[in-house]
Design a protein around this motif. Structure first.
Motif, PDB file in Angstrom:
ATOM      1  N   ILE A 238      74.437  52.288  24.782  1.00 27.80           N
ATOM      2  CA  ILE A 238      73.210  51.578  25.135  1.00 27.80           C
ATOM      3  C   ILE A 238      73.573  50.168  25.588  1.00 27.80           C
ATOM      4  N   HIS A 239      73.099  49.767  26.751  1.00 26.21           N
ATOM      5  CA  HIS A 239      73.455  48.458  27.308  1.00 26.21           C
ATOM      6  C   HIS A 239      72.567  47.340  26.765  1.00 26.21           C
ATOM      7  N   HIS A 240      71.277  47.605  26.649  1.00 28.29           N
ATOM      8  CA  HIS A 240      70.345  46.558  26.229  1.00 28.29           C
ATOM      9  C   HIS A 240      69.368  47.142  25.206  1.00 28.29           C
ATOM     10  N   GLN A 241      69.746  47.099  23.938  1.00 27.43           N
ATOM     11  CA  GLN A 241      68.942  47.700  22.890  1.00 27.43           C
ATOM     12  C   GLN A 241      67.556  47.064  22.786  1.00 27.43           C
ATOM     13  N   GLY A 242      67.501  45.741  22.840  1.00 27.09           N
ATOM     14  CA  GLY A 242      66.227  45.039  22.699  1.00 27.09           C
ATOM     15  C   GLY A 242      65.237  45.408  23.782  1.00 27.09           C
ATOM     16  N   VAL A 243      65.703  45.465  25.019  1.00 28.10           N
ATOM     17  CA  VAL A 243      64.831  45.816  26.138  1.00 28.10           C
ATOM     18  C   VAL A 243      64.344  47.253  25.998  1.00 28.10           C
ATOM     19  N   LEU A 244      65.237  48.117  25.589  1.00 24.90           N
ATOM     20  CA  LEU A 244      64.887  49.534  25.445  1.00 24.90           C
ATOM     21  C   LEU A 244      63.770  49.717  24.420  1.00 24.90           C
ATOM     22  N   ILE A 245      63.822  48.971  23.327  1.00 23.36           N
ATOM     23  CA  ILE A 245      62.835  49.125  22.268  1.00 23.36           C
ATOM     24  C   ILE A 245      61.549  48.362  22.561  1.00 23.36           C
ATOM     25  N   ASN A 246      61.692  47.166  23.108  1.00 20.84           N
ATOM     26  CA  ASN A 246      60.517  46.294  23.299  1.00 20.84           C
ATOM     27  C   ASN A 246      59.851  46.437  24.669  1.00 20.84           C
ATOM     28  N   ASP A 247      60.610  46.911  25.658  1.00 19.96           N
ATOM     29  CA  ASP A 247      60.061  46.999  27.015  1.00 19.96           C
ATOM     30  C   ASP A 247      60.646  48.223  27.719  1.00 19.96           C
ATOM     31  N   TYR A 248      60.330  49.372  27.166  1.00 18.73           N
ATOM     32  CA  TYR A 248      60.890  50.629  27.672  1.00 18.73           C
ATOM     33  C   TYR A 248      60.631  50.792  29.171  1.00 18.73           C
ATOM     34  N   THR A 249      59.495  50.350  29.627  1.00 23.12           N
ATOM     35  CA  THR A 249      59.123  50.516  31.030  1.00 23.12           C
ATOM     36  C   THR A 249      60.159  49.910  31.971  1.00 23.12           C
ATOM     37  N   ARG A 256      67.330  54.598  28.926  1.00 22.53           N
ATOM     38  CA  ARG A 256      66.180  55.465  28.635  1.00 22.53           C
ATOM     39  C   ARG A 256      66.632  56.909  28.472  1.00 22.53           C
ATOM     40  N   TYR A 257      67.544  57.333  29.332  1.00 27.32           N
ATOM     41  CA  TYR A 257      68.029  58.710  29.273  1.00 27.32           C
ATOM     42  C   TYR A 257      68.754  58.972  27.956  1.00 27.32           C
ATOM     43  N   LEU A 258      69.620  58.045  27.540  1.00 32.87           N
ATOM     44  CA  LEU A 258      70.363  58.232  26.295  1.00 32.87           C
ATOM     45  C   LEU A 258      69.415  58.356  25.098  1.00 32.87           C
ATOM     46  N   LEU A 259      68.382  57.506  25.070  1.00 34.94           N
ATOM     47  CA  LEU A 259      67.446  57.535  23.955  1.00 34.94           C
ATOM     48  C   LEU A 259      66.658  58.835  23.914  1.00 34.94           C
ATOM     49  N   ILE A 260      66.070  59.212  25.044  1.00 29.93           N
ATOM     50  CA  ILE A 260      65.243  60.423  25.077  1.00 29.93           C
ATOM     51  C   ILE A 260      66.079  61.651  24.774  1.00 29.93           C
ATOM     52  N   ASN A 261      67.280  61.702  25.315  1.00 30.53           N
ATOM     53  CA  ASN A 261      68.150  62.850  25.060  1.00 30.53           C
ATOM     54  C   ASN A 261      68.516  62.934  23.587  1.00 30.53           C
ATOM     55  N   ALA A 262      68.788  61.782  22.955  1.00 35.97           N
ATOM     56  CA  ALA A 262      69.135  61.764  21.530  1.00 35.97           C
ATOM     57  C   ALA A 262      67.958  62.231  20.676  1.00 35.97           C
ATOM     58  N   LEU A 263      66.745  61.806  21.026  1.00 34.50           N
ATOM     59  CA  LEU A 263      65.560  62.204  20.269  1.00 34.50           C
ATOM     60  C   LEU A 263      65.281  63.690  20.423  1.00 34.50           C
TER      61      LEU A 263
END
Length: 278
Positions: A238-249, A256-263
Motif C-alpha cells: 500500500i503506497h498511501h494508507q491514509g488516503v486509502l482510508i480517508n479518501d478512497y475516491t 484500492r485494488y489491493l484493499l478490495i482484493n484482500a477483503l
C-alpha cells in the motif's frame, strides 16, 4: 442463454473458471466435473445474461477482470444457497435430535409427508455438513435424511449390516460430541466470525451493484474504520494508507485494488471456515 460448443470449451479451459469450479467442488464436496457443470449453468442463467456468445470469448481472451468477478460471484451464489450463515442455523440443531438420541427414521420419505416434516428434513440436510467432519459420514447422513434406508443402501451399495454400522457410527459421534454440538453456534468465536461475515457481505453486495460509486465504498470504510485500519496495516504494498482510508475516491488504483482484493479473500476464507471447520 445459450453458448456454442466452441465457447463452452473455451470457458471450461479458462483458468479463472477452472479455479472457481475447483473451489466450488471443495466447498460442496462435489466432483470437479459436477462443479463445472453447476457453475456454468449458474453463470448462463444469471451472471452471464449480459453477455453474448462472442462477448464471452472476448472476455476470456482479454482475461477481463469484471468477467472474472462475475465467475467468482456466481460461485458464491451457489455456495450461499447451500449453506446459511451460522447465525441463521442456530435454531436448526434440534432437527438432528433423532440422531443424537439414537432414534431415527429408516423408512423412505413419502409424497404424503407433511410440509413441516419436509422442511425439517431439508434443514437437517443443510446442517449435517456443519456437524460431521468426515465427507463419507456427511454423505451418508444426508442420504438417509433425504431418502431413507432402502434408497440409501441402493445408492451407496450398502448391505443392511453396513447400513446399521454406519448409522451407529453417526449416532455415536453425535453422542460423544453432544456438548460441542449444542454449543456450536453460540460461542464467542463463532459470533465474531458471523459479525465479520456480515460486515464483509455488505461490501460484497455493494461491489456487485451495477451502479457502484466510489463514495459508497468510502461510506462502508468509514462505518468500519477500525476493521479496515487493521486490514490495511497488514497489507504489503500500500503506497498511501491514509488516503486509502480517508479518501478512497482519490486513492491510487493500485491501493484500492489491493484493499478490495484482500477483503474479498477474507470473505472467502470466512465462508470456508463456516463450512469446514465446525
Amino acid at each position: 442463454m445459450m453458448i456454442t460448443d466452441e465457447t463452452a470449451r473455451a470457458l471450461f479451459d479458462y483458468s479463472a473458471f477452472v479455479a472457481e469450479a475447483h473451489k466450488l467442488a471443495n466447498s460442496l464436496h462435489m466432483q470437479d466435473n459436477d462443479a463445472r457443470e453447476t457453475l456454468v449453468r449458474e453463470l448462463l442463467e444469471h451472471r452471464f445474461v449480459v453477455y453474448s456468445d462472442s462477448d464471452i470469448r472476448t472476455c476470456i481472451a482479454a482475461d477481463d477482470m469484471v468477467f472474472n468477478y462475475r465467475i467468482k460471484y456466481a460461485r458464491r451464489d451457489i455456495v450461499r444457497r447451500h449453506y446459511r450463515a451460522l447465525g441463521q442455523d442456530r435454531n436448526k440443531l434440534n432437527t438432528l435430535a433423532p440422531l443424537t438420541t439414537g432414534m431415527y427414521v429408516i423408512e423412505s420419505p413419502t409424497p404424503n409427508m407433511r410440509v413441516k416434516e419436509r422442511l425439517q428434513v431439508d434443514e437437517a440436510c443443510e446442517l449435517a455438513p456443519l456437524i460431521f467432519k468426515s465427507p463419507k459420514t456427511k454423505r451418508f447422513v444426508t442420504t438417509v435424511l433425504q431418502y431413507g434406508q432402502v434408497e440409501t443402501c441402493t445408492r451407496l451399495h450398502l448391505t443392511k449390516q453396513q447400513f446399521t454400522a454406519r448409522m451407529d457410527t453417526a449416532i455415536g459421534y453425535c453422542r460423544r460430541h453432544r456438548e460441542r454440538i449444542d454449543g456450536l453456534l453460540s460461542n464467542q468465536r463463532d459470533e465474531a466470525i458471523i459479525d465479520e461475515h456480515n460486515q464483509l457481505s455488505v461490501l460484497d453486495t455493494l461491489l456487485q451493484s451495477q451502479h457502484l460509486a466510489k463514495e459508497d465504498v468510502q461510506q462502508w470504510i468509514t462505518a468500519n474504520r477500525d476493521y479496515v485500519e487493521d486490514v490495511v496495516g497488514q497489507l504489503v504494498g500500500i503506497h498511501h494508507q491514509g488516503v486509502l482510508i480517508n479518501d478512497y475516491t482519490h486513492a491510487q488504483l493500485h491501493d484500492r485494488y489491493l484493499l478490495i482484493n484482500a477483503l474479498q479473500q477474507r470473505l472467502d476464507a470466512i465462508e470456508q471456515t463456516i463450512m469446514s471447520e465446525v
